[in-house]
Motif scaffolding. Structure first.
Motif, PDB file in Angstrom:
ATOM      1  N   MET A   1      12.366  -2.108  13.794  1.00  0.00           N
ATOM      2  CA  MET A   1      13.019  -0.941  13.206  1.00  0.00           C
ATOM      3  C   MET A   1      11.975   0.150  12.968  1.00  0.00           C
ATOM      4  O   MET A   1      10.901  -0.108  12.428  1.00  0.00           O
ATOM      5  CB  MET A   1      13.694  -1.313  11.879  1.00  0.00           C
ATOM      6  CG  MET A   1      14.376  -0.128  11.200  1.00  0.00           C
ATOM      7  SD  MET A   1      15.141  -0.597   9.654  1.00  0.00           S
ATOM      8  CE  MET A   1      16.451  -1.638  10.263  1.00  0.00           C
ATOM      9  N   ILE A   2      12.324   1.364  13.372  1.00  0.00           N
ATOM     10  CA  ILE A   2      11.396   2.485  13.221  1.00  0.00           C
ATOM     11  C   ILE A   2      11.196   2.782  11.742  1.00  0.00           C
ATOM     12  O   ILE A   2      12.155   2.851  10.965  1.00  0.00           O
ATOM     13  CB  ILE A   2      11.930   3.740  13.940  1.00  0.00           C
ATOM     14  CG1 ILE A   2      11.989   3.482  15.453  1.00  0.00           C
ATOM     15  CG2 ILE A   2      11.033   4.944  13.647  1.00  0.00           C
ATOM     16  CD1 ILE A   2      12.508   4.647  16.244  1.00  0.00           C
ATOM     17  N   ARG A   3       9.956   2.978  11.337  1.00  0.00           N
ATOM     18  CA  ARG A   3       9.628   3.268   9.944  1.00  0.00           C
ATOM     19  C   ARG A   3       9.725   4.779   9.732  1.00  0.00           C
ATOM     20  O   ARG A   3       8.717   5.501   9.763  1.00  0.00           O
ATOM     21  CB  ARG A   3       8.237   2.737   9.611  1.00  0.00           C
ATOM     22  CG  ARG A   3       8.199   1.211   9.576  1.00  0.00           C
ATOM     23  CD  ARG A   3       6.797   0.692   9.309  1.00  0.00           C
ATOM     24  NE  ARG A   3       6.806  -0.715   8.946  1.00  0.00           N
ATOM     25  CZ  ARG A   3       6.833  -1.718   9.803  1.00  0.00           C
ATOM     26  NH1 ARG A   3       6.841  -1.458  11.114  1.00  0.00           N
ATOM     27  NH2 ARG A   3       6.845  -2.967   9.374  1.00  0.00           N
ATOM     28  N   ASP A   4      10.929   5.250   9.534  1.00  0.00           N
ATOM     29  CA  ASP A   4      11.186   6.691   9.427  1.00  0.00           C
ATOM     30  C   ASP A   4      10.473   7.308   8.244  1.00  0.00           C
ATOM     31  O   ASP A   4      10.025   8.462   8.299  1.00  0.00           O
ATOM     32  CB  ASP A   4      12.689   6.949   9.326  1.00  0.00           C
ATOM     33  CG  ASP A   4      13.407   6.623  10.628  1.00  0.00           C
ATOM     34  OD1 ASP A   4      12.906   7.028  11.695  1.00  0.00           O
ATOM     35  OD2 ASP A   4      14.456   5.970  10.576  1.00  0.00           O
ATOM     36  N   ASP A   5      10.375   6.545   7.133  1.00  0.00           N
ATOM     37  CA  ASP A   5       9.722   7.113   5.954  1.00  0.00           C
ATOM     38  C   ASP A   5       8.248   7.402   6.223  1.00  0.00           C
ATOM     39  O   ASP A   5       7.714   8.441   5.830  1.00  0.00           O
ATOM     40  CB  ASP A   5       9.874   6.178   4.761  1.00  0.00           C
ATOM     41  CG  ASP A   5       9.392   4.757   5.076  1.00  0.00           C
ATOM     42  OD1 ASP A   5       9.283   4.428   6.276  1.00  0.00           O
ATOM     43  OD2 ASP A   5       9.127   3.994   4.130  1.00  0.00           O
ATOM     44  N   ALA A   6       7.581   6.488   6.918  1.00  0.00           N
ATOM     45  CA  ALA A   6       6.172   6.705   7.242  1.00  0.00           C
ATOM     46  C   ALA A   6       6.004   7.844   8.232  1.00  0.00           C
ATOM     47  O   ALA A   6       5.073   8.658   8.118  1.00  0.00           O
ATOM     48  CB  ALA A   6       5.563   5.427   7.801  1.00  0.00           C
ATOM     49  N   LEU A   7       6.914   7.947   9.189  1.00  0.00           N
ATOM     50  CA  LEU A   7       6.833   9.032  10.164  1.00  0.00           C
ATOM     51  C   LEU A   7       7.074  10.378   9.502  1.00  0.00           C
ATOM     52  O   LEU A   7       6.412  11.375   9.804  1.00  0.00           O
ATOM     53  CB  LEU A   7       7.844   8.803  11.287  1.00  0.00           C
ATOM     54  CG  LEU A   7       7.543   7.660  12.246  1.00  0.00           C
ATOM     55  CD1 LEU A   7       8.746   7.376  13.128  1.00  0.00           C
ATOM     56  CD2 LEU A   7       6.330   7.997  13.109  1.00  0.00           C
ATOM     57  N   ALA A   8       8.025  10.403   8.580  1.00  0.00           N
ATOM     58  CA  ALA A   8       8.361  11.664   7.911  1.00  0.00           C
ATOM     59  C   ALA A   8       7.221  12.159   7.038  1.00  0.00           C
ATOM     60  O   ALA A   8       7.117  13.362   6.763  1.00  0.00           O
ATOM     61  CB  ALA A   8       9.632  11.478   7.073  1.00  0.00           C
ATOM     62  N   ALA A   9       6.351  11.245   6.595  1.00  0.00           N
ATOM     63  CA  ALA A   9       5.256  11.636   5.709  1.00  0.00           C
ATOM     64  C   ALA A   9       4.069  12.222   6.455  1.00  0.00           C
ATOM     65  O   ALA A   9       3.128  12.701   5.822  1.00  0.00           O
ATOM     66  CB  ALA A   9       4.808  10.418   4.893  1.00  0.00           C
ATOM     67  N   LEU A  10       4.100  12.188   7.783  1.00  0.00           N
ATOM     68  CA  LEU A  10       2.970  12.704   8.553  1.00  0.00           C
ATOM     69  C   LEU A  10       3.069  14.219   8.698  1.00  0.00           C
ATOM     70  O   LEU A  10       4.027  14.731   9.279  1.00  0.00           O
ATOM     71  CB  LEU A  10       2.925  12.033   9.928  1.00  0.00           C
ATOM     72  CG  LEU A  10       2.684  10.518   9.899  1.00  0.00           C
ATOM     73  CD1 LEU A  10       2.804   9.923  11.299  1.00  0.00           C
ATOM     74  CD2 LEU A  10       1.317  10.196   9.307  1.00  0.00           C
TER      75      LEU A  10
END
Length: 852
Positions: A1-10
Motif C-alpha cells: 500500500m502506498i504511504r500517501d502520508d509520507a509522500l504528502a510530507a515531502l
C-alpha cells in the motif's frame, strides 16, 4: 500500500507541476531542491507515473555512489509499500535487483555509462535523473555529456533531469541547451554553529594521512556534543580508516550506539543508519552522508572539516585519493543535516577565521583526477579529445595527453586516438583500463581465473590490515569474512564472467614475452601460486611501476624511487610490481602501500614497451664513460664497455662535462684568462661585434670557437690540452676588421709616465683596474682610459700595498696626496715624496738611484 502520508510530507511535491511543464516543453530541466525535500525519492516515482497518476514511464536514476543507489531504491520501494525489485529496483556493480514490473531503476553513474556505451539510444528508457550533480564526480559529468548527445542526435524525446541540493543551476541549464530551472523550497530549521578547534595546532593533512591529534580531538568533540545536546550525532570524517580510529577512541558509550557508514560498510549497518534507532546514536560517516542519504534523528553534526579527493602526479605516475580541507559548500551541506527535523547544532573542528579561507566549492573531479578511464569512454563514444562533449569544465590538456599515452600503450586506442576493438572490450569490463589490460593479458597467459581475483582486489581500496604484500592480501580476502571480502567475491564473479567474452591476445609488439626461465607462462601463471599471478597482474596494470632493488630503495622503470615500509616482507625482493604508492610529506621517495614480488621475466614481459638497448656515452665520475646498456625504462639491466663509441655521443659527453665542471677543464694560460676578461669588458661596454664570453654564451657558440679541438678530444685529458686562449681568438670580430682594434680598445698593458708597461686588470667588466706605484704616476693629471672608460687606479706604496684608489688623479694630487705623503714619507725615506706631485718627475726608482 502506498504511504500517501509520507509522500504528502515531502516538500518537493509542490515543484512537480513546474517540473512536468519544463519537461513537456523543453525535454530537460535543472531541479534544485535542498536535502530532505524528496527530490531523490518522490521525483522519480512521479516521473514514472507511480504516484499521482500520469503516463507510465521507465525512469533511470543515476547516483554517484553504490550506498546511495541502494538506499534510494529501498526508500522508494518503502514509499510504495513494496519490496525492492518490484516497481523500484537498483543496479550497482556486481548487484542487480530488478523485476519485470520495474519502472524506476536506481543505478550508479558508472553503470549508466556502461549502458550508454552498449546502447546509445537507451532503448526502453523514457527519462533519466542525474542526482547530486553538485558533487561534480567525473562519471556524472561524463554521463551528462553523453546524454546531451543522445537527446540531440538520437532521442530528442528522452527526458533528462539534472537534480542537486546546491549546484551551479545556470551552468547546468546552459549545458542542457537552455533548460528551465525548477526550484523546490525545503523545510529547514535553524542550526547553531559552534566553533570547536583543537587547543593546539595540528599538522595539515598530506596524502591519505590525517594527524592522529586531530582525530583524538574529533572524538572529544563528539563526547562534548553528546553531553551538551540531545538527539543523534552525525560526525563527518574523510575515510573509513579515520572512522575506525575515532570509533575506537569513543569505545563503549553508555546507552549509545556507534555506527560506521562508508562505502565498505555492510548493508545491515547501512540499513540501521537509515532507519530510526531505539537508542541514541553516534553515526560516523564519510561525505556519502552529505546529501545522498538522510539519517533520521540527527540533531547534532560534528564536522572534522576534511574530505577525500582524487589527485594524480603525472610526472611520477602516482595517482590516489588525497585528504583535503572540505569546501565551504560541503560545510553548509553537512551543517544542514542537523536541521532536517528540528533545530540543531554543528560543531566545526576549526576556527571561524579559517572558515573564510576555505575553498568555496570542491574541485571538479575532471580537473584533478586521472583521466585514463574518461579518455577511453570519450574515445569509445567517438570523440577522442572530448572537444565536442557538453562539459561544465573541459579536461586539462596535460591530463588528457597522459591518459592517451596509457591507452596507446595498452592498445586501447589507435594512432588517431579512436578506440580499437581491444579498447571497446576494455571499456566494457567496468574497471580502470590498466586493470582491464591486466585481466585480458594475464588471461591470455592462462591465469584468467586468478587474474580476476587480483584485479577485483585492486579495483577497490584494500583494507590496511591486509598489509602491503599483494599476494598475502589476496589470501586474506579469500579467507576473510569481513564486508570487503564479501564485495571482493562478488566482483570476482562479475569479472570472470566479463572476461570470458572479452579475452583477446595483446597487440603485436606491445609487450615483450618472458625471456629465459625455462617455464611456460601458462604453467607458471595459472599454476595456483598467488605470488606469480599477483605479480603478473600488478606488473601488467602498472608497467611503469615495475621496480628493481637498487641500493637501499627500489627504482621504478619510470625513474621514481620507492621504499616498502620498515619490516615489510617485500623488502629484499630483487624486483617488485608496485600497485599502490604515495609520497609522504618530507620524503624524497614514494612509499609502497601494495606490491608483489616478481622476477625479471615478468618485469620484462610487463614493461616490454619500455625495453631498449642503446649506446650510452656520458660524463660520469669526472670523465667520459661509454657503454652498451640494456634498460627497462630507467632500470639498467645489463651494461658492457664500448671500445669505439660514436664520436657524436663522445662530443655530447664532453660538452656535458664542460657544463657540469666548467670551462676550467680546458688549459687556460695567463694570456687566455686575460683575453676572456678583456672581451667581457668590451662586450659590456661596446656590445656587438664584441662577443659575449659568459659561460652560457660560450656553450651556445661552442661550434664556432672550440672546433676542431673538441672534435678530436675523447676524454678529460684531451680537454686539458686545449689552449683556451687560442680557441677564444676565433670569436674575435675578424670579418668586420674590429679585431685589429683589440689592443687599442682594451690594451693588455698601459704605459704609465715612468715608462713602465703595467698590466690592466679587467676582472670587473664595469671598471678596469690599473695597480701601479704612486711615484710612477707623478706628473699625470688625467686618469688613463680604455674604450672611453677611465680606469680605476690603485696607487701602491713602495712596498706594493694599496694606499689610495681613484679614477680622478688630478683630484687626488690636490686633496688626497698630502695625507698619504704625511703618513708614508717617514716610513719610506728613500723614495721621493715631492710637495707638488702633479709637476714632479715620475720614477720607479729610489732617491739614491735618481741622484746617480
Amino acid at each position: 500500500m502506498i504511504r500517501d502520508d509520507a509522500l504528502a510530507a515531502l516538500p518537493v511535491r509542490a515543484a512537480l507541476p513546474a517540473l512536468n511543464d519544463a519537461l513537456d516543453g523543453h525535454g530537460s530541466a535543472v531541479l534544485v531542491a535542498p536535502p530532505g525535500t524528496g527530490k531523490t525519492t518522490l521525483v522519480p516515482l512521479a516521473l514514472a507515473g507511480l504516484t499521482g497518476g500520469g503516463p507510465a514511464r521507465r525512469v533511470v536514476v543515476a547516483e554517484p555512489r553504490r550506498i546511495a543507489a541502494r538506499a534510494a531504491a529501498r526508500r522508494m520501494a518503502w514509499l510504495l509499500g513494496e519490496r525492492p525489485g518490484e516497481s523500484v529496483g537498483h543496479t550497482v556493480r556486481g548487484e542487480r535487483v530488478v523485476g519485470p514490473r520495474t519502472r524506476v531503476e536506481v543505478v550508479t553513474t558508472g553503470v549508466l555509462l556502461q549502458r550508454l556505451q552498449r546502447d546509445q539510444e537507451l532503448a526502453g528508457t523514457d527519462a533519466v535523473v542525474l542526482d547530486e550533480c553538485h558533487e561534480r564526480h567525473l562519471d556524472a559529468d561524463t554521463a551528462a555529456a553523453f546524454l546531451c548527445d543522445v537527446r540531440e542526435a538520437l532521442r530528442p524525446e528522452l527526458r533528462l533531469v539534472a537534480a542537486s541540493a546546491t549546484t551551479d543551476a545556470a551552468g547546468w541549464a546552459r549545458l542542457l541547451g537552455g533548460a528551465p530551472v525548477v526550484e523546490a523550497a525545503g523545510v529547514s530549521y535553524p542550526v547553531e554553529v559552534v566553533w570547536a578547534p583543537p587547543a593546539r595546532p595540528v599538522r595539515p593533512p598530506h596524502g591519505m594521512r590525517v594527524d592522529p591529534a586531530l582525530l583524538a580531538h574529533v572524538g572529544s568533540v563528539v563526547r562534548r556534543a553528546l553531553a551538551e545536546r540531545t538527539g543523534d550525532v552525525l560526525c563527518f570524517l574523510p575515510g573509513a580508516g579515520e572512522i575506525a580510529r575515532v570509533a575506537g577512541a569513543l569505545g563503549d558509550l553508555a546507552g549509545t550506539d556507534v555506527l560506521q557508514v562508508h562505502g565498505r560498510a555492510p548493508a545491515a549497518v547501512q540499513d540501521a543508519v537509515l532507519a530510526p534507532g531505539t537508542r541514541r546514536r553516534v553515526v560516523l560517516a564519510t561525505s556519502v552522508a552529505e546529501s545522498s542519504l538522510t539519517v533520521p534523528g540527527v540533531r547534532v553534526v560534528v564536522d572534522a572539516g576534511l574530505a577525500r579527493e582524487p589527485r594524480v602526479d603525472h610526472a611520477r605516475g602516482l595517482s590516489a585519493l588525497t585528504t583535503v580541507r572540505a569546501s565551504q559548500a560541503a560545510g553548509r551541506q553537512r551543517a544542514g543535516r542537523a536541521g532536517r527535523e528540528a533545530p540543531g547544532a554543528v560543531y566545526r573542528c576549526w576556527t571561524e577565521a579559517e572558515d573564510g579561507r576555505l575553498p568555496r566549492f570542491p574541485a571538479p573531479e575532471i580537473k584533478v583526477a586521472d583521466l585514463t578511464a574518461f579518455a577511453l569512454q570519450a574515445a569509445c563514444w567517438g570523440d577522442p579529445d572530448a572537444s565536442g562533449l557538453a562539459l561544465l569544465d573541459p579536461p586539462p590538456a596535460g591530463a588528457m595527453a597522459a591518459a592517451r599515452e596509457v591507452l596507446t600503450a595498452v592498445g586501447a586506442v589507435g594512432p588517431d586516438g579512436r578506440a580499437t576493438e581491444r579498447g571497446a572490450r576494455l571499456a566494457r569490463l567496468g574497471v580502470h583500463p590498466r586493470l582491464g589490460r591486466a585481466l585480458l593479458d594475464a588471461g591470455a597467459g592462462g591465469a584468467a581465473e586468478r587474474a580476476a581475483e587480483v584485479v577485483a582486489l585492486l579495483s577497490e581500496e584494500v583494507p590496511r590490515e591486509y598489509g602491503d604484500d599483494l599476494a598475502a592480501a589476496l589470501r586474506a580476502a579469500r579467507r576473510g569474512g569481513d564486508p570487503y571480502a564479501g564485495r571482493w567475491r562478488t566482483e570476482v564473479r562479475r569479472l570472470r564472467a566479463a572476461a570470458k567474452g572479452s579475452a583477446a591476445p595483446a597487440p603485436e609488439g606491445r609487450a615483450a614475452e618472458p625471456s629465459g626461465g625455462g617455464r611456460e607462462g601458462g604453467d607458471r601463471e595459472g599454476g595456483g601460486r598467488e605470488e606469480d599471478v599477483a605479480g603478473l597482474v600488478a606488473a601488467l596494470a602498472f608497467p611503469e611501476r615495475v621496480a628493481r632493488l637498487d641500493g637501499g630503495s627500489y627504482l621504478m622503470v619510470s625513474g621514481t624511487r620507492a621504499e616498502p615500509a620498515e619490516g615489510s616482507a617485500l623488502r629484499g625482493s630483487p624486483w617488485l610490481a608496485v600497485a599502490v604508492a604515495d609520497r609522504p610529506l618530507g620524503r624524497g621517495h614514494a612509499r609502497v602501500q601494495l606490491a608483489a614480488a616478481v622476477d625479471e621475466d615478468i618485469a620484462r614481459r610487463a614493461a616490454g614497451a619500455l625495453h631498449e638497448e642503446r649506446d650510452e656515452v656520458g660524463w660520469t665520475g669526472g670523465d667520459v664513460v661509454a657503454r652498451r646498456v640494456e634498460r627497462l625504462g630507467a632500470v639498467e639491466l645489463r651494461a658492457r664497455p664500448l671500445s669505439d663509441p660514436d664520436p657524436a655521443l663522445v662530443r655530447g659527453a664532453l660538452l656535458q662535462g664542460l657544463r657540469q665542471e666548467g670551462w676550467g677543464l680546458l688549459r687556460w694560460p695567463p694570456g687566455a684568462e686575460a683575453l676572456r676578461r678583456r672581451l667581457a669588458f668590451l662586450h659590456r661596454r661596446l656590445g656587438a661585434p664584441w662577443p659575449d664570453v659568459g659561460d652560457d654564451a660560450l656553450h651556445a657558440r661552442v661550434e664556432e670557437w672550440l672546433e676542431p679541438e673538441l672534435g678530436r678530444a675523447r676524454r678529460r685529458a684531451d680537454l686539458a690540452r686545449i689552449d683556451a686562449g687560442q680557441a677564444l681568438s676565433r670569436l674575435l670580430p675578424w670579418a668586420s676588421g674590429e679585431a685589429a682594434r683589440l689592443d687599442e680598445l682594451a690594451p693588455e698593458r698601459i704605459t704609465v709616465p715612468s715608462g713602465s708597461a703595467v698590466r690592466v686588470d679587467y676582472g670587473d667588466p664595469e671598471r678596469p683596474v690599473l695597480a701601479v706605484k704612486l711615484q710612477e704616476m707623478f706628473g699625470l693629471n688625467a686618469s688613463p682610459a680604455v674604450a672611453g672608460v677611465p680606469v680605476l687606479v690603485h696607487l701602491l706604496s713602495p712596498a706594493g700595498r694599496p694606499v689610495a684608489v681613484t679614477a680622478d688623479l688630478a683630484s687626488f694630487w690636490r686633496d688626497g696626496y698630502k695625507d698619504v705623503r704625511a703618513e708614508l714619507r717617514g716610513r719610506y725615506p728613500k723614495h721621493p715624496w715631492p710637495e707638488d706631485p702633479a709637476a714632479a718627475e715620475p720614477t720607479r726608482h729610489t732617491n739614491a738611484r735618481l741622484r746617480r
